[in-house]
Design a protein around this motif. Structure first.
Motif, PDB file in Angstrom:
ATOM      1  N   VAL A  73      10.736 -46.184 -19.373  1.00  0.00           N
ATOM      2  CA  VAL A  73       9.455 -45.725 -19.923  1.00  0.00           C
ATOM      3  C   VAL A  73       8.644 -44.997 -18.861  1.00  0.00           C
ATOM      4  CG1 VAL A  73       7.268 -46.546 -20.841  1.00  0.00           C
ATOM      5  CG2 VAL A  73       9.370 -47.422 -21.727  1.00  0.00           C
ATOM      6  N   GLY A 116       0.814 -42.090 -25.123  1.00  0.00           N
ATOM      7  CA  GLY A 116       2.218 -42.322 -25.460  1.00  0.00           C
ATOM      8  C   GLY A 116       2.847 -43.397 -24.610  1.00  0.00           C
ATOM      9  N   SER A 117       2.584 -43.352 -23.304  1.00  0.00           N
ATOM     10  CA  SER A 117       3.150 -44.376 -22.425  1.00  0.00           C
ATOM     11  C   SER A 117       2.541 -45.735 -22.715  1.00  0.00           C
ATOM     12  CB  SER A 117       2.909 -43.999 -20.968  1.00  0.00           C
ATOM     13  OG  SER A 117       3.492 -42.753 -20.721  1.00  0.00           O
ATOM     14  N   ILE A 155       1.515 -46.802 -25.676  1.00  0.00           N
ATOM     15  CA  ILE A 155       2.161 -47.293 -26.902  1.00  0.00           C
ATOM     16  C   ILE A 155       3.550 -47.838 -26.592  1.00  0.00           C
ATOM     17  CG2 ILE A 155       3.189 -46.490 -29.059  1.00  0.00           C
ATOM     18  CD1 ILE A 155       0.810 -44.710 -29.405  1.00  0.00           C
ATOM     19  N   LEU A 156       4.303 -47.088 -25.757  1.00  0.00           N
ATOM     20  CA  LEU A 156       5.656 -47.543 -25.420  1.00  0.00           C
ATOM     21  C   LEU A 156       5.628 -48.844 -24.628  1.00  0.00           C
ATOM     22  CD1 LEU A 156       7.471 -44.242 -24.559  1.00  0.00           C
ATOM     23  CD2 LEU A 156       7.799 -45.685 -26.515  1.00  0.00           C
ATOM     24  N   GLY A 201       5.004 -51.638 -26.941  1.00  0.00           N
ATOM     25  CA  GLY A 201       6.250 -51.900 -27.664  1.00  0.00           C
ATOM     26  C   GLY A 201       7.251 -52.668 -26.831  1.00  0.00           C
ATOM     27  N   LEU A 202       7.304 -52.371 -25.507  1.00  0.00           N
ATOM     28  CA  LEU A 202       8.195 -53.118 -24.612  1.00  0.00           C
ATOM     29  C   LEU A 202       7.837 -54.592 -24.610  1.00  0.00           C
ATOM     30  CD1 LEU A 202       8.543 -51.106 -21.324  1.00  0.00           C
ATOM     31  CD2 LEU A 202      10.267 -51.584 -22.981  1.00  0.00           C
ATOM     32  N   ARG A 249       6.493 -56.253 -27.027  1.00  0.00           N
ATOM     33  CA  ARG A 249       6.914 -56.865 -28.284  1.00  0.00           C
ATOM     34  C   ARG A 249       8.427 -57.031 -28.375  1.00  0.00           C
ATOM     35  NH1 ARG A 249       3.429 -56.587 -32.683  1.00  0.00           N
ATOM     36  NH2 ARG A 249       1.353 -57.041 -31.917  1.00  0.00           N
ATOM     37  N   LEU A 250       9.165 -56.153 -27.709  1.00  0.00           N
ATOM     38  CA  LEU A 250      10.625 -56.184 -27.817  1.00  0.00           C
ATOM     39  C   LEU A 250      11.266 -57.062 -26.764  1.00  0.00           C
ATOM     40  CD1 LEU A 250      11.332 -52.434 -28.498  1.00  0.00           C
ATOM     41  CD2 LEU A 250      11.413 -54.279 -30.100  1.00  0.00           C
ATOM     42  N   ASN A 251      10.465 -57.848 -26.020  1.00  0.00           N
ATOM     43  CA  ASN A 251      10.964 -58.730 -24.962  1.00  0.00           C
ATOM     44  C   ASN A 251      11.702 -57.978 -23.865  1.00  0.00           C
ATOM     45  OD1 ASN A 251       9.950 -61.060 -25.904  1.00  0.00           O
ATOM     46  ND2 ASN A 251      11.751 -61.582 -27.107  1.00  0.00           N
ATOM     47  N   TYR A 252      11.368 -56.727 -23.668  1.00  0.00           N
ATOM     48  CA  TYR A 252      11.978 -55.977 -22.571  1.00  0.00           C
ATOM     49  C   TYR A 252      11.083 -55.988 -21.343  1.00  0.00           C
ATOM     50  CZ  TYR A 252      15.948 -53.828 -24.816  1.00  0.00           C
ATOM     51  OH  TYR A 252      17.139 -53.599 -25.394  1.00  0.00           O
TER      52      TYR A 252
END
Lengths: 165, 96
Positions: free
Chosen positions: B32, B66-67, B69-70, B73-74, B76-79
């Motif tokens: 990201v 944009g960054s 938001i990403l 999202g990271l 939330r995605l456990n990344y």
């Protein structure tokens, strides 16, 4: 060697370098969209593809000795000033904002997929989705020709489906 | 070769190498960040192309929002772990 340097200085203009960059971004984004398996990385390569398209559009309106498209000329120097084309710039201005909207929508869909299936791998999602559809419709999952054979050698799909019944 | 062509050469090199990093880095936070680097170098290119309004929009919305938001999202995605060396090839992800 001097001939080569001469060649570089004559033909390696800003426009050509930036066209190389735009086409490179398009190619890398398309490569990522085609070969990657993780759907979050697919979103990232979609962002790269978008950036390449934006750069290409702005480059198409670029003139070598142009100024920024702001009306600064008076009556006397009107004919000498060269502007860049403002239409692709306005288009790209809109496309950037819409791109972030697309990014947010795709990310929300990816988060919903992750909450449902607990994985981000495309093949895994496809397998679980087919299993879900077969469970709802009370039928055995269709054996796709494109799926690898080991899924059916382990007999995991059929057993799971019969267990649900 | 004038100065703007030299700047363009350096920026294009940084941009394309970080685009390759987005595809192949194993850590998702780094990927990201590399996509944010692409947006920022695109900002410099737009300023070089005499399009200051597009450059401002790209810096504020493309790189900033944009960054952000990403990154959310990271989370939330456990990344969102720094020491993960998970590869996306094997189909495993740290959320499991």
């Amino acid at each position: 060697m001097t001939h080569f340097a001469n060649y570089l200085t004559t033909y390696l203009t800003t426009e050509i370098i930036l066209y190389t960059g735009a086409i490179g971004l398009l190619v890398i984004g398309l490569l990522g969209l085609l070969v990657l398996k993780n759907i979050f990385r697919l979103l990232l390569s979609l962002v790269i593809f978008e950036s390449g398209a934006n750069l290409f559009l702005v480059l198409s309106g670029f003139r070598a000795n142009g100024i920024a498209p702001i009306l600064t000329s008076t009556q006397e120097n009107m004919s000498q000033l060269v502007m860049n084309d403002p239409v692709p710039q306005a288009l790209v201005l809109t496309a950037i904002v819409i791109g972030v909207g697309i990014q947010a929508l795709a990310l929300s869909l990816i988060i919903k997929i992750y909450q449902r299936y607990r994985t981000l791998d495309m093949n895994e999602i496809h397998r679980k989705l087919e299993q879900d559809i077969a469970g709802i419709s009370q039928s055995t999952p269709l054996a796709s020709q494109e799926q690898p054979l080991y899924l059916y050698q382990k007999n995991s799909l059929v057993q799971n489906n019969e267990g649900e019944k | 070769m004038d100065i703007s062509a030299l700047i363009a050469l350096i920026i294009v090199f940084i941009m394309l190498s970080s685009a390759l990093c987005v595809l192949f880095l194993p850590n998702m936070i780094a990927a990201v960040m590399a996509s944010s680097v692409i947006s920022l170098s695109l900002t410099i290119i737009f300023a070089l192309l005499k399009a200051p309004d597009v450059a401002m929009t790209e810096a504020a919305i493309g790189a900033g929002l944009g960054s952000l938001i990403l990154a959310i999202g990271l989370k939330r995605l456990n990344y969102f772990n720094i020491e993960s060396h998970q590869s996306n090839v094997s189909g495993t992800d740290p959320g499991q």
